[in-house]
Design an enzyme around this catalytic site. Structure first.
Site, PDB file in Angstrom:
ATOM      1  N   GLY A  10      49.533  48.928  27.405  1.00 48.84           N
ATOM      2  CA  GLY A  10      49.226  50.213  28.028  1.00 48.84           C
ATOM      3  C   GLY A  10      48.386  49.888  29.255  1.00 48.84           C
ATOM      4  N   GLY A  15      43.773  51.284  30.406  1.00 49.53           N
ATOM      5  CA  GLY A  15      44.274  49.910  30.538  1.00 49.53           C
ATOM      6  C   GLY A  15      43.827  49.272  31.853  1.00 49.53           C
ATOM      7  N   ARG A  89      43.492  65.817  19.740  1.00 51.38           N
ATOM      8  CA  ARG A  89      43.960  64.442  19.564  1.00 51.38           C
ATOM      9  C   ARG A  89      45.138  64.416  18.589  1.00 51.38           C
ATOM     10  NH1 ARG A  89      38.274  63.803  19.597  1.00 51.38           N
ATOM     11  NH2 ARG A  89      37.528  62.587  21.363  1.00 51.38           N
ATOM     12  N   ASN A  96      52.806  59.398  19.686  1.00 53.15           N
ATOM     13  CA  ASN A  96      52.116  58.098  19.687  1.00 53.15           C
ATOM     14  C   ASN A  96      52.432  57.246  18.458  1.00 53.15           C
ATOM     15  OD1 ASN A  96      51.160  58.627  22.181  1.00 53.15           O
ATOM     16  ND2 ASN A  96      49.057  59.084  21.575  1.00 53.15           N
ATOM     17  N   THR A 120      44.415  54.125  21.161  1.00 56.74           N
ATOM     18  CA  THR A 120      45.333  55.267  21.221  1.00 56.74           C
ATOM     19  C   THR A 120      44.976  56.326  20.170  1.00 56.74           C
ATOM     20  OG1 THR A 120      47.093  53.803  21.995  1.00 56.74           O
ATOM     21  CG2 THR A 120      47.782  55.920  21.081  1.00 56.74           C
ATOM     22  N   HIS A 176      37.365  59.858  14.379  1.00 60.17           N
ATOM     23  CA  HIS A 176      37.159  60.142  15.799  1.00 60.17           C
ATOM     24  C   HIS A 176      37.790  61.500  16.073  1.00 60.17           C
ATOM     25  CE1 HIS A 176      36.534  59.384  19.973  1.00 60.17           C
ATOM     26  NE2 HIS A 176      37.800  59.230  20.276  1.00 60.17           N
TER      27      HIS A 176
HETATM   28  N1  APR Z   1      54.625  50.872  25.295  1.00 57.46           N
HETATM   29  C1  APR Z   1      53.723  50.521  26.254  1.00 57.46           C
HETATM   30  N2  APR Z   1      53.101  51.418  27.041  1.00 57.46           N
HETATM   31  C2  APR Z   1      53.396  52.702  26.855  1.00 57.46           C
HETATM   32  C3  APR Z   1      54.326  53.147  25.878  1.00 57.46           C
HETATM   33  C4  APR Z   1      54.953  52.155  25.082  1.00 57.46           C
HETATM   34  N3  APR Z   1      55.841  52.479  24.147  1.00 57.46           N
HETATM   35  N4  APR Z   1      54.396  54.501  25.949  1.00 57.46           N
HETATM   36  C5  APR Z   1      53.546  54.886  26.917  1.00 57.46           C
HETATM   37  N5  APR Z   1      52.948  53.806  27.463  1.00 57.46           N
HETATM   38  C6  APR Z   1      51.981  53.726  28.555  1.00 57.46           C
HETATM   39  C7  APR Z   1      52.214  54.749  29.651  1.00 57.46           C
HETATM   40  O1  APR Z   1      53.260  54.333  30.522  1.00 57.46           O
HETATM   41  C8  APR Z   1      50.850  54.779  30.328  1.00 57.46           C
HETATM   42  O2  APR Z   1      50.791  53.890  31.430  1.00 57.46           O
HETATM   43  O3  APR Z   1      50.682  54.000  28.087  1.00 57.46           O
HETATM   44  C9  APR Z   1      49.885  54.304  29.225  1.00 57.46           C
HETATM   45  C10 APR Z   1      48.849  55.334  28.840  1.00 57.46           C
HETATM   46  O4  APR Z   1      48.039  55.515  29.937  1.00 57.46           O
HETATM   47  P1  APR Z   1      47.434  56.941  30.362  1.00 57.46           P
HETATM   48  O5  APR Z   1      48.484  57.982  30.228  1.00 57.46           O
HETATM   49  O6  APR Z   1      46.754  56.760  31.670  1.00 57.46           O
HETATM   50  O7  APR Z   1      46.379  57.236  29.194  1.00 57.46           O
HETATM   51  P2  APR Z   1      44.892  56.673  29.027  1.00 57.46           P
HETATM   52  O8  APR Z   1      43.944  57.623  29.646  1.00 57.46           O
HETATM   53  O9  APR Z   1      44.848  55.248  29.405  1.00 57.46           O
HETATM   54  O10 APR Z   1      44.724  56.837  27.435  1.00 57.46           O
HETATM   55  C11 APR Z   1      45.519  56.090  26.547  1.00 57.46           C
HETATM   56  O11 APR Z   1      43.922  56.231  24.771  1.00 57.46           O
HETATM   57  O12 APR Z   1      41.996  57.514  24.487  1.00 57.46           O
HETATM   58  C12 APR Z   1      43.348  57.370  24.195  1.00 57.46           C
HETATM   59  O13 APR Z   1      44.009  59.658  23.937  1.00 57.46           O
HETATM   60  C13 APR Z   1      44.123  58.513  24.749  1.00 57.46           C
HETATM   61  O14 APR Z   1      46.069  58.029  23.470  1.00 57.46           O
HETATM   62  C14 APR Z   1      45.496  57.939  24.762  1.00 57.46           C
HETATM   63  C15 APR Z   1      45.256  56.483  25.107  1.00 57.46           C
END
Ligand code: APR
Length: 320
Positions: A10, A15, A89, A96, A120, A176
């Site tokens: 991610g 990330g 959440r 997810n 996540t 959480h």
């Molecule tokens: N494999 C890899 N990456 C993925 C997949 C997958 N199957 N599905 C989605 N992603 C990537 C998306 O492309 C995106 O770049 O996961 C990333 C998530 O990033 P953001 O949408 O910016 O979310 P972020 O704010 O980083 O939060 C991620 O953490 O705190 C938790 O609730 C939040 O579940 C969320 C996670």
């Protein structure tokens, strides 16, 4: 000695922030994995170009191929969908869960010896599912929530008491979510428990109750303000602290979602409790005495996590 390797599954907001922090601290070389094409490589390149300015020698790579996480010492998982305003959440569960299935398979195949930190959401259910799908030992898979929740609690307490955040310790247990349990008796300013500070006239019970409430919805407050995403600076920093404790065998005592095997009367669930993180992963689960109120609140939190796991099992019968 070869450099350590940190894989970030991610490469979104958290990330990218993780990659920045890990590189700046020279924790090791960093791989950013994402399903989005181009974006992880773009972030890796951007960060690599910050290296000459900051003077860090971590190598950064963006990828869409799980093979690139091979040999990772630590994997931090943020893959999935983040909350939008009005979403809880738990609303993220179905989407997810499928993501955890893919990530778990990738880790199982390419990096089964890693220490895995899941971020996540909904955290307590996703970390459990990720452990199930990856098949890793339970002491090598943890969820990041407690460090963040207690950081939020500490931030608000320090503001109220008008003292340095460094001197405020806080204690948050449970899932959480809105049922998390900030425990005032174990929260202190330089070792002085909060109830004593109330007696000393530093604050009032009403103000503390309001801070507990604000801590519980600390993530939601940020989601509302951002408008299209959720918190990322503090979540990333919190996970980095856990990763460092593992990589440096620091044996820090940190609240995190860990698999309980009878502690606190809970068996087979991931719930937030204090743990010791060292070179063996989760080296100890700290079981503290709770007063009746905290016990009751902890149980509400555990029941909420149980409900989420049942929902996961309803979606994917292979988890039942
Ligand atoms: N494999 C890899 N990456 C993925 C997949 C997958 N199957 N599905 C989605 N992603 C990537 C998306 O492309 C995106 O770049 O996961 C990333 C998530 O990033 P953001 O949408 O910016 O979310 P972020 O704010 O980083 O939060 C991620 O953490 O705190 C938790 O609730 C939040 O579940 C969320 C996670």
């Amino acid at each position: 000695m070869a450099r350590k390797k940190i894989a970030l599954v991610g490469a979104g907001m958290i990330g990218g922030t993780l990659a920045h922090l890990a590189a700046m601290k020279e924790m090791g070389d960093v791989v950013l994995f994402d399903i989005a094409e181009g974006m992880p490589s773009g972030k890796a390149l951007d960060l690599a170009q910050a290296a000459p300015v900051e003077g860090f020698d971590s190598k950064l790579k963006g990828t869409n191929d799980y093979a690139d996480i091979a040999g990772a010492d630590v994997i931090i998982v943020t893959a999935g969908v983040a909350r939008k305003p009005g979403m809880s959440r738990d609303d993220l569960l179905g989407i997810n869960l499928k993501v955890m299935q893919a990530v778990g398979a990738g880790i199982k195949e390419h990096a089964p010896d890693a220490f895995v930190i899941c971020i996540t959401n909904p955290l307590d259910a996703m970390v459990w599912a990720l452990r199930e799908y990856s098949g890793l030992p339970t002491e090598k898979v943890v969820g990041m929530a407690g460090v963040l929740d207690s950081a939020r609690f500490r931030c608000f307490l320090a503001e109220e008491f008008d003292v340095s955040v460094e001197d405020v310790t806080a204690f948050v247990l449970g899932g959480h979510g809105d049922t998390m349990v900030p425990v005032l008796e174990y929260s202190t300013v330089a070792g002085i428990p909060v109830p004593d500070l109330i007696k000393m006239g530093w604050s009032t019970q009403e103000k503390m109750d309001a801070i507990v409430k604000r801590t519980r919805s600390g993530g939601g407050e940020i989601v509302q303000l951002l408008g299209n995403g959720s918190a990322y600076y503090a979540p990333a920093t919190s996970a980095i602290m856990m990763a460092e404790s593992y990589l440096k065998d620091k044996k820090r005592v940190l609240p995190a979602a860990a698999n309980l095997t009878g502690q606190y009367g809970v068996d087979g669930l991931y719930v937030g409790v204090p743990i010791v993180i060292g070179a063996n992963g989760v080296e100890r689960i700290v079981e503290i005495e709770l007063n009746d109120e905290a016990k009751a609140n902890f149980q509400v939190s555990v029941d909420a996590v149980k409900e989420l796991l049942e929902a996961c099992k309803g979606i994917d019968s292979s988890l039942a």
